[in-house]
Scaffold this active site. Structure first.
Site, PDB file in Angstrom:
ATOM      1  N   ASP A  22      96.670  27.876  19.518  1.00  0.00           N
ATOM      2  CA  ASP A  22      96.760  27.784  20.976  1.00  0.00           C
ATOM      3  C   ASP A  22      97.383  26.449  21.393  1.00  0.00           C
ATOM      4  O   ASP A  22      97.223  25.449  20.696  1.00  0.00           O
ATOM      5  CB  ASP A  22      95.343  27.937  21.555  1.00  0.00           C
ATOM      6  CG  ASP A  22      95.368  28.279  23.036  1.00  0.00           C
ATOM      7  OD1 ASP A  22      96.460  28.546  23.582  1.00  0.00           O
ATOM      8  OD2 ASP A  22      94.286  28.263  23.651  1.00  0.00           O
ATOM      9  N   ARG A  26     101.432  24.368  26.686  1.00  0.00           N
ATOM     10  CA  ARG A  26     101.105  23.030  27.196  1.00  0.00           C
ATOM     11  C   ARG A  26     101.882  21.941  26.459  1.00  0.00           C
ATOM     12  O   ARG A  26     102.299  20.951  27.044  1.00  0.00           O
ATOM     13  CB  ARG A  26      99.588  22.778  27.071  1.00  0.00           C
ATOM     14  CG  ARG A  26      98.808  23.333  28.243  1.00  0.00           C
ATOM     15  CD  ARG A  26      97.348  23.457  27.916  1.00  0.00           C
ATOM     16  NE  ARG A  26      97.104  24.583  27.033  1.00  0.00           N
ATOM     17  CZ  ARG A  26      95.979  24.768  26.360  1.00  0.00           C
ATOM     18  NH1 ARG A  26      95.011  23.880  26.429  1.00  0.00           N
ATOM     19  NH2 ARG A  26      95.829  25.834  25.596  1.00  0.00           N
ATOM     20  N   ARG A  35     108.270  27.067  27.996  1.00  0.00           N
ATOM     21  CA  ARG A  35     107.197  27.470  27.085  1.00  0.00           C
ATOM     22  C   ARG A  35     107.703  27.907  25.708  1.00  0.00           C
ATOM     23  O   ARG A  35     107.082  27.622  24.682  1.00  0.00           O
ATOM     24  CB  ARG A  35     106.393  28.625  27.705  1.00  0.00           C
ATOM     25  CG  ARG A  35     105.683  28.279  28.992  1.00  0.00           C
ATOM     26  CD  ARG A  35     104.983  29.507  29.559  1.00  0.00           C
ATOM     27  NE  ARG A  35     104.121  30.119  28.575  1.00  0.00           N
ATOM     28  CZ  ARG A  35     102.908  29.679  28.253  1.00  0.00           C
ATOM     29  NH1 ARG A  35     102.416  28.639  28.869  1.00  0.00           N
ATOM     30  NH2 ARG A  35     102.206  30.284  27.333  1.00  0.00           N
ATOM     31  N   HIS A  39     106.699  27.597  21.408  1.00  0.00           N
ATOM     32  CA  HIS A  39     106.535  28.632  20.373  1.00  0.00           C
ATOM     33  C   HIS A  39     107.433  28.342  19.175  1.00  0.00           C
ATOM     34  O   HIS A  39     107.027  28.504  18.023  1.00  0.00           O
ATOM     35  CB  HIS A  39     106.855  30.018  20.947  1.00  0.00           C
ATOM     36  CG  HIS A  39     105.909  30.435  22.051  1.00  0.00           C
ATOM     37  ND1 HIS A  39     104.551  30.242  21.963  1.00  0.00           N
ATOM     38  CD2 HIS A  39     106.121  31.019  23.257  1.00  0.00           C
ATOM     39  CE1 HIS A  39     103.972  30.697  23.057  1.00  0.00           C
ATOM     40  NE2 HIS A  39     104.897  31.169  23.866  1.00  0.00           N
ATOM     41  N   SER A  67      98.128  38.587  20.913  1.00  0.00           N
ATOM     42  CA  SER A  67      96.963  39.406  21.275  1.00  0.00           C
ATOM     43  C   SER A  67      97.382  40.590  22.141  1.00  0.00           C
ATOM     44  O   SER A  67      98.493  40.602  22.687  1.00  0.00           O
ATOM     45  CB  SER A  67      95.953  38.550  22.045  1.00  0.00           C
ATOM     46  OG  SER A  67      96.447  38.277  23.336  1.00  0.00           O
ATOM     47  N   THR A  68      96.483  41.564  22.286  1.00  0.00           N
ATOM     48  CA  THR A  68      96.796  42.711  23.163  1.00  0.00           C
ATOM     49  C   THR A  68      97.065  42.199  24.585  1.00  0.00           C
ATOM     50  O   THR A  68      97.917  42.722  25.281  1.00  0.00           O
ATOM     51  CB  THR A  68      95.631  43.735  23.181  1.00  0.00           C
ATOM     52  OG1 THR A  68      94.415  43.021  23.312  1.00  0.00           O
ATOM     53  CG2 THR A  68      95.582  44.546  21.911  1.00  0.00           C
ATOM     54  N   LEU A 133      97.924  34.012  -2.197  1.00  0.00           N
ATOM     55  CA  LEU A 133      97.361  33.887  -0.844  1.00  0.00           C
ATOM     56  C   LEU A 133      97.732  35.139  -0.065  1.00  0.00           C
ATOM     57  O   LEU A 133      98.883  35.594  -0.126  1.00  0.00           O
ATOM     58  CB  LEU A 133      97.967  32.648  -0.143  1.00  0.00           C
ATOM     59  CG  LEU A 133      97.750  32.509   1.360  1.00  0.00           C
ATOM     60  CD1 LEU A 133      96.290  32.152   1.672  1.00  0.00           C
ATOM     61  CD2 LEU A 133      98.647  31.418   1.947  1.00  0.00           C
ATOM     62  N   ARG A 196      86.764  29.012  23.003  1.00  0.00           N
ATOM     63  CA  ARG A 196      86.523  30.454  23.167  1.00  0.00           C
ATOM     64  C   ARG A 196      87.019  31.185  21.926  1.00  0.00           C
ATOM     65  O   ARG A 196      87.840  30.667  21.183  1.00  0.00           O
ATOM     66  CB  ARG A 196      87.366  30.991  24.343  1.00  0.00           C
ATOM     67  CG  ARG A 196      86.951  30.549  25.690  1.00  0.00           C
ATOM     68  CD  ARG A 196      87.762  31.321  26.723  1.00  0.00           C
ATOM     69  NE  ARG A 196      89.173  30.956  26.730  1.00  0.00           N
ATOM     70  CZ  ARG A 196      89.682  29.920  27.390  1.00  0.00           C
ATOM     71  NH1 ARG A 196      88.891  29.145  28.092  1.00  0.00           N
ATOM     72  NH2 ARG A 196      90.968  29.665  27.358  1.00  0.00           N
ATOM     73  N   SER A 198      88.178  34.487  22.377  1.00  0.00           N
ATOM     74  CA  SER A 198      89.262  35.299  22.938  1.00  0.00           C
ATOM     75  C   SER A 198      89.539  36.603  22.180  1.00  0.00           C
ATOM     76  O   SER A 198      90.688  36.909  21.852  1.00  0.00           O
ATOM     77  CB  SER A 198      90.559  34.478  23.032  1.00  0.00           C
ATOM     78  OG  SER A 198      90.361  33.378  23.881  1.00  0.00           O
ATOM     79  N   GLU A 209      81.935  29.390  10.218  1.00  0.00           N
ATOM     80  CA  GLU A 209      81.835  28.091  10.877  1.00  0.00           C
ATOM     81  C   GLU A 209      82.989  28.022  11.883  1.00  0.00           C
ATOM     82  O   GLU A 209      84.112  28.432  11.555  1.00  0.00           O
ATOM     83  CB  GLU A 209      82.006  26.950   9.862  1.00  0.00           C
ATOM     84  CG  GLU A 209      80.851  26.775   8.907  1.00  0.00           C
ATOM     85  CD  GLU A 209      79.571  26.315   9.609  1.00  0.00           C
ATOM     86  OE1 GLU A 209      79.661  25.624  10.637  1.00  0.00           O
ATOM     87  OE2 GLU A 209      78.494  26.680   9.124  1.00  0.00           O
TER      88      GLU A 209
HETATM   89  C1  FPP Z   1      99.420  30.262  22.050  1.00  0.00           C
HETATM   90  O1  FPP Z   1      99.957  29.225  22.824  1.00  0.00           O
HETATM   91  C2  FPP Z   1     100.365  30.818  21.087  1.00  0.00           C
HETATM   92  C3  FPP Z   1     100.807  32.130  21.058  1.00  0.00           C
HETATM   93  C4  FPP Z   1     100.381  33.131  22.032  1.00  0.00           C
HETATM   94  C5  FPP Z   1     101.767  32.598  20.041  1.00  0.00           C
HETATM   95  C6  FPP Z   1     101.725  31.982  18.691  1.00  0.00           C
HETATM   96  C7  FPP Z   1     103.027  32.200  18.065  1.00  0.00           C
HETATM   97  C8  FPP Z   1     103.721  31.355  17.269  1.00  0.00           C
HETATM   98  C9  FPP Z   1     103.169  30.080  16.799  1.00  0.00           C
HETATM   99  C10 FPP Z   1     105.109  31.680  16.835  1.00  0.00           C
HETATM  100  C11 FPP Z   1     105.368  32.978  16.144  1.00  0.00           C
HETATM  101  C12 FPP Z   1     104.497  33.287  14.999  1.00  0.00           C
HETATM  102  C13 FPP Z   1     104.856  33.620  13.735  1.00  0.00           C
HETATM  103  C14 FPP Z   1     103.788  34.107  12.832  1.00  0.00           C
HETATM  104  C15 FPP Z   1     106.223  33.502  13.200  1.00  0.00           C
HETATM  105  P1  FPP Z   1     100.006  29.440  24.377  1.00  0.00           P
HETATM  106  O2  FPP Z   1     101.341  29.979  24.728  1.00  0.00           O
HETATM  107  O3  FPP Z   1      98.857  30.287  24.816  1.00  0.00           O
HETATM  108  O4  FPP Z   1      99.852  27.981  24.906  1.00  0.00           O
HETATM  109  P2  FPP Z   1      99.170  27.506  26.281  1.00  0.00           P
HETATM  110  O5  FPP Z   1      97.738  27.928  26.215  1.00  0.00           O
HETATM  111  O6  FPP Z   1      99.353  26.026  26.234  1.00  0.00           O
HETATM  112  O7  FPP Z   1      99.932  28.153  27.379  1.00  0.00           O
END
Ligand code: FPP
Length: 251
Positions: A22, A26, A35, A39, A67-68, A133, A196, A198, A209
């Site tokens: 997460d 931000r 944003r 990513h 997530s969904t 792994l 959370r 989530s 843990e």
């Molecule tokens: C949460 O940050 C992150 C996600 C919803 C996506 C995670 C995806 C990646 C790291 C890239 C793709 C993954 C792979 C496996 C290649 P957020 O956008 O909710 O951040 P925020 O809470 O600060 O808005």
């Protein structure tokens, strides 16, 4: 870092680590970027954490990648995340093979764009015999939805008389979860300061843990992982037993 690694290698490692990645949005915002920039940088952390887990001998790593609920994000963001998934799979197949890493997915994969489904199926097939792994990507995943599906599948078997009501137990439920081939989660990490779960692996974290850190996902690197594991090793997992009982077991 070398010392830290040596230290954690002396203790017992979590067999299965699950991570709620997460804070990408931000992180990007703090740099005045869109944003999706977060990513893209999050992918670098994904690579480092996979590498870190393989390096020290963690057997199972499960990442909450989509997530969904994430389907409700702006269209462009969803599209970018899917494109990042496809390009990362293409780019990383060789590394997965070289490092003996097996890819697995959980979630309603059939809801993903066709290209993503195809790429995932290809990498899963090519890495299916790897055994150092197991990397599981949770994609279009929601734990309550998973549990609803389990209830439907088991009920159907009961209605069809393939299964007796009294035969339903925890093992049967485990065997019908998306995670049927994975052991319970030992250690769950969430980055970015949110405390959370989530809707992630609700059944599977019964005795895990939990570890929450303020570090945003794109800043979460190997050293952060090793620090988290060090903390895990210094907690006492009692599984409902008393400290005295645990001490006896460890003698
Ligand atoms: C949460 O940050 C992150 C996600 C919803 C996506 C995670 C995806 C990646 C790291 C890239 C793709 C993954 C792979 C496996 C290649 P957020 O956008 O909710 O951040 P925020 O809470 O600060 O808005």
């Amino acid at each position: 870092m070398k010392d830290l690694k040596a230290k954690i290698l002396k203790g017992s490692l979590p067999n299965h680590i699950a991570i709620i990645m997460d804070g990408n949005g931000r992180w990007a915002k703090s740099k005045g970027k869109p944003r999706v920039f977060g990513h893209k940088n999050g992918v670098t952390s994904v690579k480092e954490i996979i590498e870190g887990c393989a390096e020290i001998g963690v057997n199972y790593l499960t990442l909450y990648a989509f997530s969904t609920e994430n389907w409700n994000r702006p269209k462009l963001e969803v599209k970018t995340l899917m494109a990042l998934l496809v390009s990362s799979l293409k780019k990383e197949l060789k590394t997965l093979q070289e490092n003996n890493i097996k890819l697995n997915t959980i979630g309603t994969i059939h809801n993903l764009p066709e290209r993503a489904q195809k790429e995932l199926a290809d990498v899963i097939e090519k890495t299916k015999n790897n055994n150092r792994l197991t990397l599981t990507l949770a994609l279009s995943y929601g734990s309550r939805e998973e549990i609803v599906n389990v209830i439907k599948k088991i009920s159907k078997k009961v209605v069809n008389k393939q299964l007796g009501l009294e035969e339903i137990n925890e093992k049967i439920i485990n065997n019908h979860l998306y995670t049927f081939s994975l052991p319970d989660v030992d250690f769950m990490i969430r980055t970015s300061g949110e405390k959370r779960i989530s809707n992630f692996l609700l059944w599977q974290i019964a005795y895990a843990e939990l570890y929450f850190t303020n570090t945003l996902w794109p800043d979460f690197r190997k050293e952060n992982l090793f620090n988290a594991i060090f903390e895990y090793q210094n907690r006492e997992r009692r599984f409902g037993k008393t400290s005295e009982q645990i001490e006896k077991l460890n003698e």
